[in-house]
Write an enzyme that holds these catalytic residues in place. Sequence first.
Site, mmCIF file in Angstrom:
data_model
loop_
_atom_site.group_PDB
_atom_site.id
_atom_site.type_symbol
_atom_site.label_atom_id
_atom_site.label_comp_id
_atom_site.label_asym_id
_atom_site.label_seq_id
_atom_site.Cartn_x
_atom_site.Cartn_y
_atom_site.Cartn_z
ATOM 1 C CG HIS A 147 -1.674 1.300 1.402
ATOM 2 N ND1 HIS A 147 -1.394 2.216 2.387
ATOM 3 C CD2 HIS A 147 -2.713 1.820 0.690
ATOM 4 C CE1 HIS A 147 -2.220 3.240 2.283
ATOM 5 N NE2 HIS A 147 -3.032 3.025 1.264
ATOM 6 C CB SER A 148 0.931 4.236 0.423
ATOM 7 O OG SER A 148 1.403 5.554 0.382
ATOM 8 C CE1 TYR A 149 9.433 3.569 0.738
ATOM 9 C CE2 TYR A 149 8.536 2.672 2.783
ATOM 10 C CZ TYR A 149 9.606 2.880 1.922
ATOM 11 O OH TYR A 149 10.857 2.390 2.251
ATOM 12 N N GLY B 175 4.309 0.036 -2.033
ATOM 13 C CA GLY B 175 4.459 -0.375 -3.422
ATOM 14 C C GLY B 175 5.898 -0.308 -3.885
#
Length: 252
Positions: free
Chosen positions: A90-92, A94
């Site tokens: 999720h988010s960073y 990734g």
Amino acid sequence: MIRTASALLALAMTAAPVLPAKAAEKGLSVVLVHGAFVDASGWRSVYDRLTKDGYEVLVVQNPTVTLKDDVAATEHAIAAARHPVILVGHSYGGSVITEAGNDRKVRSLVYLAAFAPDAGESVAKLAATPVPGEPSAPLLPPKDGFLIVDPAKFATAFASDVDAGTTAFMARSQVPWGLNAVAGVITSPAWKTKPSYFLVTTQNHMVPPTAQRVMAKRAHAKTEEIASSHAVMMSHPDEVAVFIETADGSSR
């Protein structure tokens, strides 16, 4: 008095509690990697649903100080998995799975409102150019080598569809994001060799939806969209769990 075997069996069945059937094991493990400003507890509802459905689920408590250390923490979880891995970021997170996903145990990659950098890119580079007409993350200036979201704007920017009490707590319990994580450069993006899946969140004020779509297209990811804030794993855990379950690597 002698009872027949059938009578004893009937009595035992009557007396025994009725237990819920255990979901058949899927033979797949899911490794969940959180992003910046939060910790692994945000995965709880998704974890519960995937576990109920028969998946082995491992949750990485990555410190978000340096990309290298976050990749190492994720690789440790992958090594501990008993089955081939669906790796979720999720988010960073990734960015973390983009590097850690090269492990041979990883079957597929799942990006949730996430960054998916190419070789030589970092989250800092991807976020450096604002998307016209779409909000930018309301980050405060760096302090002592770390970033946080402006607490007064956290609820609206990060989790507008999560209840107010929870978002107020999240704003005040932020995990500072290290600049060495933000600027961590990808060397070998796993999405170039592994099937990838991307859930675009269209109400996201942290990672612009347009930027998400560009990264998903570049990764040749199987893409779906959902009307959600950045905190999609908290506001839409059922949809997220279903999306992860489709990412078994059988299609791209």
